[in-house]
Write a protein that holds these residues in place. Sequence first.
Motif, PDB file in Angstrom:
ATOM      1  N   LYS A 197       3.684   5.735  -5.529  1.00  0.00           N
ATOM      2  CA  LYS A 197       3.563   5.835  -6.984  1.00  0.00           C
ATOM      3  C   LYS A 197       2.538   6.885  -7.379  1.00  0.00           C
ATOM      4  O   LYS A 197       2.774   7.714  -8.275  1.00  0.00           O
ATOM      5  CB  LYS A 197       3.184   4.466  -7.544  1.00  0.00           C
ATOM      6  N   ASP A 198       1.357   6.879  -6.700  1.00  0.00           N
ATOM      7  CA  ASP A 198       0.318   7.869  -6.998  1.00  0.00           C
ATOM      8  C   ASP A 198       0.806   9.281  -6.703  1.00  0.00           C
ATOM      9  O   ASP A 198       0.540  10.224  -7.473  1.00  0.00           O
ATOM     10  CB  ASP A 198      -0.936   7.564  -6.186  1.00  0.00           C
ATOM     11  N   LEU A 199       1.533   9.425  -5.581  1.00  0.00           N
ATOM     12  CA  LEU A 199       2.058  10.751  -5.237  1.00  0.00           C
ATOM     13  C   LEU A 199       3.059  11.232  -6.278  1.00  0.00           C
ATOM     14  O   LEU A 199       3.060  12.412  -6.668  1.00  0.00           O
ATOM     15  CB  LEU A 199       2.718  10.695  -3.855  1.00  0.00           C
ATOM     16  N   ALA A 200       3.909  10.320  -6.750  1.00  0.00           N
ATOM     17  CA  ALA A 200       4.880  10.699  -7.772  1.00  0.00           C
ATOM     18  C   ALA A 200       4.196  11.113  -9.068  1.00  0.00           C
ATOM     19  O   ALA A 200       4.596  12.102  -9.722  1.00  0.00           O
ATOM     20  CB  ALA A 200       5.842   9.533  -8.015  1.00  0.00           C
ATOM     21  N   GLN A 201       3.146  10.372  -9.454  1.00  0.00           N
ATOM     22  CA  GLN A 201       2.422  10.738 -10.673  1.00  0.00           C
ATOM     23  C   GLN A 201       1.737  12.094 -10.512  1.00  0.00           C
ATOM     24  O   GLN A 201       1.719  12.915 -11.437  1.00  0.00           O
ATOM     25  CB  GLN A 201       1.403   9.651 -10.998  1.00  0.00           C
ATOM     26  N   TRP A 202       1.145  12.334  -9.331  1.00  0.00           N
ATOM     27  CA  TRP A 202       0.492  13.636  -9.091  1.00  0.00           C
ATOM     28  C   TRP A 202       1.507  14.771  -9.139  1.00  0.00           C
ATOM     29  O   TRP A 202       1.243  15.833  -9.714  1.00  0.00           O
ATOM     30  CB  TRP A 202      -0.203  13.609  -7.741  1.00  0.00           C
ATOM     31  N   LEU A 203       2.669  14.536  -8.532  1.00  0.00           N
ATOM     32  CA  LEU A 203       3.708  15.562  -8.579  1.00  0.00           C
ATOM     33  C   LEU A 203       4.162  15.822 -10.011  1.00  0.00           C
ATOM     34  O   LEU A 203       4.425  16.964 -10.398  1.00  0.00           O
ATOM     35  CB  LEU A 203       4.908  15.124  -7.721  1.00  0.00           C
ATOM     36  N   ASP A 204       4.228  14.752 -10.810  1.00  0.00           N
ATOM     37  CA  ASP A 204       4.662  14.913 -12.196  1.00  0.00           C
ATOM     38  C   ASP A 204       3.649  15.719 -12.991  1.00  0.00           C
ATOM     39  O   ASP A 204       4.013  16.602 -13.776  1.00  0.00           O
ATOM     40  CB  ASP A 204       4.863  13.538 -12.823  1.00  0.00           C
ATOM     41  N   ARG A 205       2.361  15.402 -12.765  1.00  0.00           N
ATOM     42  CA  ARG A 205       1.329  16.107 -13.540  1.00  0.00           C
ATOM     43  C   ARG A 205       1.109  17.521 -13.034  1.00  0.00           C
ATOM     44  O   ARG A 205       0.990  18.460 -13.822  1.00  0.00           O
ATOM     45  CB  ARG A 205       0.008  15.330 -13.450  1.00  0.00           C
ATOM     46  N   THR A 206       1.044  17.680 -11.738  1.00  0.00           N
ATOM     47  CA  THR A 206       0.618  18.958 -11.171  1.00  0.00           C
ATOM     48  C   THR A 206       1.756  19.959 -11.059  1.00  0.00           C
ATOM     49  O   THR A 206       1.635  21.116 -11.471  1.00  0.00           O
ATOM     50  CB  THR A 206      -0.010  18.731  -9.784  1.00  0.00           C
ATOM     51  N   ILE A 207       2.861  19.511 -10.494  1.00  0.00           N
ATOM     52  CA  ILE A 207       3.941  20.458 -10.185  1.00  0.00           C
ATOM     53  C   ILE A 207       4.913  20.589 -11.346  1.00  0.00           C
ATOM     54  O   ILE A 207       5.224  21.686 -11.810  1.00  0.00           O
ATOM     55  CB  ILE A 207       4.660  20.023  -8.906  1.00  0.00           C
ATOM     56  N   ASP A 240       0.827  -1.206   0.000  1.00  0.00           N
ATOM     57  CA  ASP A 240       0.000   0.000   0.000  1.00  0.00           C
ATOM     58  C   ASP A 240       0.858   1.252   0.000  1.00  0.00           C
ATOM     59  O   ASP A 240       0.550   2.236  -0.693  1.00  0.00           O
ATOM     60  CB  ASP A 240      -0.918  -0.004   1.217  1.00  0.00           C
ATOM     61  N   LEU A 241       1.918   1.228   0.766  1.00  0.00           N
ATOM     62  CA  LEU A 241       2.808   2.390   0.801  1.00  0.00           C
ATOM     63  C   LEU A 241       3.473   2.612  -0.550  1.00  0.00           C
ATOM     64  O   LEU A 241       3.628   3.760  -0.996  1.00  0.00           O
ATOM     65  CB  LEU A 241       3.870   2.189   1.891  1.00  0.00           C
ATOM     66  N   ALA A 242       3.845   1.518  -1.202  1.00  0.00           N
ATOM     67  CA  ALA A 242       4.438   1.651  -2.537  1.00  0.00           C
ATOM     68  C   ALA A 242       3.424   2.222  -3.522  1.00  0.00           C
ATOM     69  O   ALA A 242       3.756   3.071  -4.371  1.00  0.00           O
ATOM     70  CB  ALA A 242       4.945   0.295  -3.017  1.00  0.00           C
ATOM     71  N   GLY A 243       2.143   1.756  -3.427  1.00  0.00           N
ATOM     72  CA  GLY A 243       1.109   2.311  -4.307  1.00  0.00           C
ATOM     73  C   GLY A 243       0.877   3.783  -4.056  1.00  0.00           C
ATOM     74  O   GLY A 243       0.738   4.579  -4.997  1.00  0.00           O
ATOM     75  N   LEU A 244       0.850   4.167  -2.765  1.00  0.00           N
ATOM     76  CA  LEU A 244       0.675   5.586  -2.443  1.00  0.00           C
ATOM     77  C   LEU A 244       1.848   6.419  -2.949  1.00  0.00           C
ATOM     78  O   LEU A 244       1.658   7.531  -3.455  1.00  0.00           O
ATOM     79  CB  LEU A 244       0.517   5.751  -0.929  1.00  0.00           C
TER      80      LEU A 244
END
Length: 699
Positions: free
Chosen positions: A605-615, A599-603
């Motif tokens: 990954k999602d955080l990294a994708q959000w950072l890539d798209r948003t920031i 679960d931590l790895a999935g979170l």
Amino acid sequence: MSIYLFIPLLPLLAFLVLALGGKSLGESSHKVGVPAVGLTLALSIGAFFSVAASGPISIPIYRLIEVGTLAVDVDLYVDQLTVLLLLLVTAGSFVVHVYSVRYMIGDPKYSRFFAVMALFTFAMVMLVMSNNLLVTYMCWEVMGICSYLLISHWAHRESACTAATKAFLVNAVADVGLGFGVILTLFTYGTLDIQDILAAAAGAGGSGINLLAWAGFEWMVESNTLITLCLLVGALGKSAQFPLHVWLPFAMEAPTPVSALIHAATMVNAGPFLLVRLSPLVMLAPSAMTVIAIVGAVTALFGGLVALTQSDIKRLLAYSTISHIGFMIFACGVGAFVVAIFHLLAHGFLKGFLFLSTGDSLWSITPHGSAEDGEEQRSTAPVAPSLLVGTLLLACIPPLVLFSGTYEQMWNVHDLSSARIAFWIIALGTVFLTAMYTFRAVVSLFQQSMVRQDAADSGLYAVRPRLFSTEHILSVGLLTALVGCLLVFLWSWFTAFLAPALGAQPGGLLEPSGGFSPWLVAPFLAAAGGWSLAWYARRRRGFAAVNRGEWTRTAYVLLLNKLYVDEIYDVCVVKPAIRFSKWLFYRVDVRGFDLWSRDLAGLSKDLAQWLDRTIELQAVERTVRQGASGLVSLSRWMWRVIDLRGTDQAVQQLGRINDETGEVLQGIEPRTLQHNLVVVVVWLVLVIGLLYGLVYGTA
């Protein structure tokens, strides 16, 4: 530096040489281990005579730890008790090393075997000579590791691996108690130096420890009592006392030299030695001594009864060792520390001889013919008369060892008639059982098979032990009896020699008195009775000492299965521990940590994708583009506003000024050097003049 420092140093150097260069030495590894242990034995003999002539020897080495008021010194202390144990350890180890040269030939781990044996010898020697409890505990643990490595030497056999694991775990559990004893000793006396502890033991009798202070209750226990009980827990594991005896019979999976070393010279003797070494402290805890005596008595009788039901010769000797070590612990529990050491030395040499003889006999059996025929031939062969005489003499050795000397003095500690009666019952029972299983062991091991010529032609060969055959058993028995009698007559010397190492004892416990006690007839009768019963039972196959009722069959089954102690441990400890471990693995590890990590790895990954798209895409790239366009606009404005021609003229003018400045500096440079030289010369003249003035002024 004292020469006796090499007593522990030589085995350690042998271990290092074999551990680092064992592969290149191969089957010549014994040329390193045997001489090292032989020199250790020679130095131990020299230390014995030196201590006998001049008293104890203290050898400081270095300070291992110094934190505040705590100082741990690696010092050696050689007194009367130490030299006696050194003779047993080094002599037994030397004989085992020499014996192993032939026994282990062809073994693929030949060099590793001698390396671990050398380390084992070093650990026991250092344990005997150490003057610090922490160093003693460290050597105690090294012995446990070495026993694991030696028992599992033939690791291709699953039984050897299981036996080594059992030995290691049982000793590890018991060593926790000894560790607490070391900590409590430091807390009580403020030092770990053994001689300082023994000197201060008498003044700490009234101190107590509240065991339930953490729970808000009060349960005060005298500190010396608690320390003694912790020492007993450590001795239970290392010396295989009931109920922590279960590892010793399985240690027979090790090569025979290892069995001889563990049972006779080193490991099992560590418990009685520790209690005797700290005997002044143990004597201050009468209630703890009662517990020690009960544990030793139960173990002595239990080991003797179980030994009667064993058919395997090495298992029989293993339970014999458990029984005799139990009697030594029992002797310590009643304050007979001299008796315990006397018994320890005699038992160590005798049991080492029996184990090596067993291995030699089994090694010499050639696999000719069928196993069934050979077994039947050996079981029906008559027993030589000389062998019967030898076993009778051997059965009478325990009474000489256990009952010689002034035994009445050992009861000054308790001074109870019931304790005296209990001692005689347990001691006579131990002698009776020892005589019975000694007869069975020796006769089954050393009998001469009367093979007919036709049987020899068909491929059946007599078993002829190389080390102890029937042709000279009478002489060996007589020599053993002579040595026993000599020890009896030298009892007064032995007691007086060992007395200084045990400190002040109450009631004149160690005052020797010469001569035989009339009560010495009773143990000889017990030994002769046990031998006679065993001989008659062998001659009359259907003979039974007691009525063959339901209770006798039940008792026999219980003793044959060792009172099911192993099975009880398996049901109550081993299987629950395995089930709990599996539960932890599946519930906590697999379903807990693994799921959490997924679960931590999935979170992540999602955080990294959000950072890539948003920031990164929306913020960083947008900022970079806007900044770049602004710089482009600024550059165009500066190009239009600033007159590039005026800038070029200014740059050319600055260049001309720079050239003129360089010409001026080149002209000034020689004068600057001359000036500096004049300044340096003037200062040198001033300094030289000042020095001359100082010299002549002082003159």
